[in-house]
Motif scaffolding. Structure first.
Motif, PDB file in Angstrom:
ATOM      1  N   LEU A 296       0.813  -1.042  -0.106  1.00  0.00           N
ATOM      2  CA  LEU A 296       0.163   0.045   0.075  1.00  0.00           C
ATOM      3  C   LEU A 296       0.873   1.353   0.063  1.00  0.00           C
ATOM      4  CD1 LEU A 296      -2.715   0.937   0.220  1.00  0.00           C
ATOM      5  CD2 LEU A 296      -2.751   1.192   2.710  1.00  0.00           C
ATOM      6  N   ALA A 297       1.983   1.217   0.743  1.00  0.00           N
ATOM      7  CA  ALA A 297       2.870   2.378   0.716  1.00  0.00           C
ATOM      8  C   ALA A 297       3.524   2.614  -0.649  1.00  0.00           C
ATOM      9  CB  ALA A 297       3.986   2.076   1.756  1.00  0.00           C
ATOM     10  N   GLU A 298       3.570   1.465  -1.363  1.00  0.00           N
ATOM     11  CA  GLU A 298       4.235   1.687  -2.695  1.00  0.00           C
ATOM     12  C   GLU A 298       3.235   2.443  -3.707  1.00  0.00           C
ATOM     13  OE1 GLU A 298       7.353  -1.755  -3.682  1.00  0.00           O
ATOM     14  OE2 GLU A 298       5.333  -2.395  -3.051  1.00  0.00           O
ATOM     15  N   GLN A 299       1.916   1.916  -3.549  1.00  0.00           N
ATOM     16  CA  GLN A 299       0.958   2.340  -4.326  1.00  0.00           C
ATOM     17  C   GLN A 299       0.310   3.780  -4.068  1.00  0.00           C
ATOM     18  OE1 GLN A 299      -1.814  -0.574  -3.573  1.00  0.00           O
ATOM     19  NE2 GLN A 299      -0.681  -2.270  -4.186  1.00  0.00           N
ATOM     20  N   THR A 300       0.564   4.163  -2.933  1.00  0.00           N
ATOM     21  CA  THR A 300      -0.163   5.322  -2.256  1.00  0.00           C
ATOM     22  C   THR A 300       0.899   6.383  -1.962  1.00  0.00           C
ATOM     23  OG1 THR A 300      -0.342   4.557  -0.147  1.00  0.00           O
ATOM     24  CG2 THR A 300      -2.336   4.435  -1.470  1.00  0.00           C
ATOM     25  N   LEU A 301       1.909   6.031  -1.669  1.00  0.00           N
ATOM     26  CA  LEU A 301       2.974   7.092  -1.185  1.00  0.00           C
ATOM     27  C   LEU A 301       4.079   6.950  -2.092  1.00  0.00           C
ATOM     28  CD1 LEU A 301       3.340   6.224   2.717  1.00  0.00           C
ATOM     29  CD2 LEU A 301       1.913   8.178   1.640  1.00  0.00           C
ATOM     30  N   GLY A 302       4.233   6.154  -3.222  1.00  0.00           N
ATOM     31  CA  GLY A 302       5.289   6.155  -4.253  1.00  0.00           C
ATOM     32  C   GLY A 302       6.542   5.518  -3.445  1.00  0.00           C
ATOM     33  N   LEU A 303       6.399   4.748  -2.583  1.00  0.00           N
ATOM     34  CA  LEU A 303       7.728   4.523  -1.802  1.00  0.00           C
ATOM     35  C   LEU A 303       8.079   3.343  -2.576  1.00  0.00           C
ATOM     36  CD1 LEU A 303       9.266   4.748   0.976  1.00  0.00           C
ATOM     37  CD2 LEU A 303       7.770   2.871   1.872  1.00  0.00           C
ATOM     38  N   ARG A 304       9.714   3.255  -2.710  1.00  0.00           N
ATOM     39  CA  ARG A 304      10.162   2.381  -3.633  1.00  0.00           C
ATOM     40  C   ARG A 304      11.191   1.457  -2.547  1.00  0.00           C
ATOM     41  NH1 ARG A 304       6.732   2.525  -5.839  1.00  0.00           N
ATOM     42  NH2 ARG A 304       6.070   3.129  -7.893  1.00  0.00           N
ATOM     43  N   TYR A 305      10.911   0.388  -1.815  1.00  0.00           N
ATOM     44  CA  TYR A 305      11.614  -0.247  -1.022  1.00  0.00           C
ATOM     45  C   TYR A 305      13.042  -0.536  -1.628  1.00  0.00           C
ATOM     46  CZ  TYR A 305       7.603  -1.032   1.842  1.00  0.00           C
ATOM     47  OH  TYR A 305       6.134  -0.631   2.494  1.00  0.00           O
ATOM     48  N   ARG A 306      14.132  -0.384  -1.049  1.00  0.00           N
ATOM     49  CA  ARG A 306      15.428  -0.485  -1.273  1.00  0.00           C
ATOM     50  C   ARG A 306      15.711  -2.244  -1.047  1.00  0.00           C
ATOM     51  NH1 ARG A 306      18.650   4.166   1.108  1.00  0.00           N
ATOM     52  NH2 ARG A 306      16.313   4.614   1.444  1.00  0.00           N
ATOM     53  N   PRO A 307      16.382  -2.862  -1.927  1.00  0.00           N
ATOM     54  CA  PRO A 307      16.831  -4.353  -1.385  1.00  0.00           C
ATOM     55  C   PRO A 307      17.269  -4.602  -0.194  1.00  0.00           C
ATOM     56  CG  PRO A 307      17.685  -3.831  -3.578  1.00  0.00           C
ATOM     57  CD  PRO A 307      17.096  -2.461  -2.940  1.00  0.00           C
ATOM     58  N   PHE A 308      16.764  -5.737   0.606  1.00  0.00           N
ATOM     59  CA  PHE A 308      17.399  -6.155   2.088  1.00  0.00           C
ATOM     60  C   PHE A 308      18.973  -5.808   1.916  1.00  0.00           C
ATOM     61  CE2 PHE A 308      18.708  -9.003   5.292  1.00  0.00           C
ATOM     62  CZ  PHE A 308      18.227  -8.165   6.397  1.00  0.00           C
ATOM     63  N   SER A 309      19.387  -6.438   1.158  1.00  0.00           N
ATOM     64  CA  SER A 309      21.048  -6.802   0.862  1.00  0.00           C
ATOM     65  C   SER A 309      21.649  -5.320   0.932  1.00  0.00           C
ATOM     66  CB  SER A 309      21.480  -7.346  -0.533  1.00  0.00           C
ATOM     67  OG  SER A 309      20.759  -6.709  -1.616  1.00  0.00           O
ATOM     68  N   ASP A 310      20.967  -4.133   0.261  1.00  0.00           N
ATOM     69  CA  ASP A 310      21.568  -2.858   0.326  1.00  0.00           C
ATOM     70  C   ASP A 310      21.447  -2.554   1.645  1.00  0.00           C
ATOM     71  OD1 ASP A 310      21.984  -3.251  -2.240  1.00  0.00           O
ATOM     72  OD2 ASP A 310      20.598  -1.492  -2.836  1.00  0.00           O
ATOM     73  N   SER A 311      20.354  -2.617   2.342  1.00  0.00           N
ATOM     74  CA  SER A 311      20.065  -2.228   3.788  1.00  0.00           C
ATOM     75  C   SER A 311      21.041  -2.762   4.700  1.00  0.00           C
ATOM     76  CB  SER A 311      18.697  -2.579   4.341  1.00  0.00           C
ATOM     77  OG  SER A 311      17.680  -2.101   3.702  1.00  0.00           O
ATOM     78  N   LEU A 312      21.354  -4.116   4.506  1.00  0.00           N
ATOM     79  CA  LEU A 312      22.163  -5.038   5.452  1.00  0.00           C
ATOM     80  C   LEU A 312      23.754  -4.331   5.080  1.00  0.00           C
ATOM     81  CD1 LEU A 312      22.188  -7.320   7.276  1.00  0.00           C
ATOM     82  CD2 LEU A 312      22.805  -8.766   5.466  1.00  0.00           C
ATOM     83  N   SER A 313      23.982  -4.141   3.904  1.00  0.00           N
ATOM     84  CA  SER A 313      25.420  -3.629   3.593  1.00  0.00           C
ATOM     85  C   SER A 313      25.718  -2.252   4.417  1.00  0.00           C
ATOM     86  CB  SER A 313      25.724  -3.556   2.096  1.00  0.00           C
ATOM     87  OG  SER A 313      25.641  -4.771   1.580  1.00  0.00           O
ATOM     88  N   ASP A 314      24.689  -1.401   4.158  1.00  0.00           N
ATOM     89  CA  ASP A 314      24.830   0.082   4.779  1.00  0.00           C
ATOM     90  C   ASP A 314      24.830  -0.081   6.104  1.00  0.00           C
ATOM     91  OD1 ASP A 314      24.819   0.925   1.961  1.00  0.00           O
ATOM     92  OD2 ASP A 314      22.903   1.683   2.234  1.00  0.00           O
ATOM     93  N   PHE A 315      23.896  -1.178   6.653  1.00  0.00           N
ATOM     94  CA  PHE A 315      24.062  -1.409   8.118  1.00  0.00           C
ATOM     95  C   PHE A 315      25.396  -1.731   8.785  1.00  0.00           C
ATOM     96  CE2 PHE A 315      24.143  -4.339  11.941  1.00  0.00           C
ATOM     97  CZ  PHE A 315      23.911  -3.226  12.782  1.00  0.00           C
ATOM     98  N   GLU A 316      25.855  -2.753   8.015  1.00  0.00           N
ATOM     99  CA  GLU A 316      27.298  -3.285   8.339  1.00  0.00           C
ATOM    100  C   GLU A 316      28.499  -2.259   8.206  1.00  0.00           C
ATOM    101  OE1 GLU A 316      26.288  -7.557   6.740  1.00  0.00           O
ATOM    102  OE2 GLU A 316      27.280  -6.170   5.357  1.00  0.00           O
ATOM    103  N   THR A 317      28.365  -1.369   7.305  1.00  0.00           N
ATOM    104  CA  THR A 317      29.548  -0.183   7.119  1.00  0.00           C
ATOM    105  C   THR A 317      29.317   0.581   8.158  1.00  0.00           C
ATOM    106  OG1 THR A 317      29.169  -0.659   4.604  1.00  0.00           O
ATOM    107  CG2 THR A 317      30.175   1.509   5.519  1.00  0.00           C
ATOM    108  N   TRP A 318      28.206   1.048   8.442  1.00  0.00           N
ATOM    109  CA  TRP A 318      27.948   2.144   9.329  1.00  0.00           C
ATOM    110  C   TRP A 318      28.411   1.562  11.155  1.00  0.00           C
ATOM    111  CZ3 TRP A 318      24.800   1.558  13.853  1.00  0.00           C
ATOM    112  CH2 TRP A 318      24.451   2.760  14.583  1.00  0.00           C
ATOM    113  N   ALA A 319      27.997   0.231  11.352  1.00  0.00           N
ATOM    114  CA  ALA A 319      28.232  -0.443  12.437  1.00  0.00           C
ATOM    115  C   ALA A 319      29.843  -0.906  12.487  1.00  0.00           C
ATOM    116  CB  ALA A 319      27.330  -1.807  12.631  1.00  0.00           C
TER     117      ALA A 319
END
Lengths: 333, 82
Positions: A296-319
């Motif tokens: 619903l967030a994609e359809q109504t708010l134009g949200l584009r979820y980034r792939p989980f692998s990107d989130s994980l990589s960015d978390f690892e780099t930050w952590a």
């Protein structure tokens, strides 16, 4: 002209990303902060800070003066589940204080950031925004608290209330290592005890974009799940153990054992003023987790979820940068 | 060398947050083991320091401060820069 937006809980994990997301939408928010809170993230962003303490109605009145929209991410989040009456009473009192202040200040819209813990299971597939427990689900204190607070905001009259339901956030900025604690433990070579169940995940930056758009878009739905994916926890931990080159995690515990262990760990932690090794709230979220639809967030708010692998990589780099991770992981799936 | 008045203000913040009397806090005290501050309180401490002295502190710097000596060193270096 951009509306005046106040963000309560602006210095928190998702809150800081909401500040960034609002700025990306052209809004410079007022950032509410409690007297002793960690505002390093807000200071480095040169954010506009205003005192706003949920236990101090006068501070809320001043913070909301002239505000069109309040984004409320400061709902009570108990560190343990050991004090049921006190926790529920505090959550209820603070929720009513926010609503009362919003009424006094003639705030138009309030986006309350709740939890996917209030989303009920359904038999025929993943749950959506329509699936809400009719009464407190009685899975544990965290679920009941979130249900209670969300119900108070839903019932608020004369206020355009929108409810955001972010899944467990994995991404940069998790300073308290909440949702990501299991990942960090695994990467460090520990064997974190855990139950199995469905966990729903989202990048905090995507959740923040969704929340910011719920604040700013007139046609935003009343209740929106912000979830990129729903996966079995144990399978995720096994995949991560391969990514980090550590031994596979032990078999999951039964829900009953996990709850008992978490309750015991929390009692000990309260007595020794330390952090529990296992948290009951996380156990309940996993054991009672249900697959979620985040479209619903994609359809109504134009949200584009980034792939989980990107989130994980960015978390690892930050952590890794902050020293939470032993070394930057080299293996990639 | 950190000014005595600055050092006193830092000890006052430490005392407020840890509830350890100001006179009992020593330069060699560790934030967690000796003053009972967990990681969250330690970050709040650095944040209070940054506000008190109007200095910017990066998260990476903040998480690496584990004792009173580290806190005083940060203040000594950064207040001079401010």
């Amino acid at each position: 002209m951009a509306p005046e937006v106040l963000v309560l809980g602006s210095n928190g994990f998702i809150g800081l990303h909401v500040v960034d997301a609002l700025r990306a939408e052209g809004v410079e928010p007022r950032c509410g902060r409690r007297p002793r809170s960690n505002v390093l993230g807000l200071r480095s962003r040169k954010a506009r800070m205003v005192p706003a303490d949920l236990d101090d109605p006068a501070s809320l009145d001043a913070a909301m003066q002239g505000v069109h929209t309040v984004v409320h991410l400061a709902g009570h989040y108990p560190r343990t589940s050991t004090d049921r009456p006190g926790t529920l009473a505090l959550g209820e009192r603070q929720s009513r204080a926010v609503i009362a202040a919003a009424h006094r200040a003639r705030v138009s819209r309030l986006v309350y950031v709740s939890s996917t813990a209030t989303v009920a299971p359904r038999r025929d597939g993943p749950s959506s925004e329509d699936d809400r427990f009719a009464r407190p689900p009685a899975h544990g204190l965290y679920h009941d608290l979130k249900w209670t607070m969300e119900s108070i905001f839903e019932a608020a009259a004369d206020l355009d209330v929108r409810i955001a339901l972010p899944a467990g956030c994995i991404g940069p900025g998790d300073l308290r290592l909440g949702t990501s604690a299991l990942i960090v433990a695994l990467a460090r070579g520990d064997d974190p005890p855990h139950p199995d169940g469905i966990v729903s995940l989202v990048d905090p930056r995507d959740a923040a974009i969704g929340i910011a758009r719920m604040a700013l878009r007139e046609a935003a739905p009343r209740r929106v799940i912000l979830s990129q994916s729903s996966v079995p926890l144990h399978g995720l931990l096994v995949a991560l153990s391969r990514r980090y080159g550590v031994r596979e995690p032990c078999a999951p515990m039964s829900p009953r054992v996990a709850k008992a262990l978490a309750d015991d760990a929390e009692r000990q932690a309260v007595a020794s003023h330390s952090r529990p090794r296992m948290v009951r709230e996380i156990v309940d979220l996993v054991v009672h987790g249900v697959p979620l639809r985040g479209d619903l967030a994609e359809q109504t708010l134009g949200l584009r979820y980034r792939p989980f692998s990107d989130s994980l990589s960015d978390f690892e780099t930050w952590a890794s940068r902050l020293g939470f991770f032993p070394t930057p992981p080299e293996a990639r799936p | 060398m950190i000014a005595p008045a600055t050092e006193a203000r830092i000890y006052k913040i430490l005392s407020d947050l840890s509830a350890v009397p100001q006179q009992q806090i020593k330069r060699g005290d560790r934030l967690r083991e000796d003053l009972g501050l967990d990681s969250v309180s330690s970050m709040e401490l650095v944040s209070m320091l940054s506000e008190e002295f109007s200095i910017d502190v990066e998260l990476e710097e903040a998480v690496r401060i584990t004792d009173v000596a580290g806190l005083l060193a940060l203040a000594e270096n950064r207040i001079g820069d401010a």
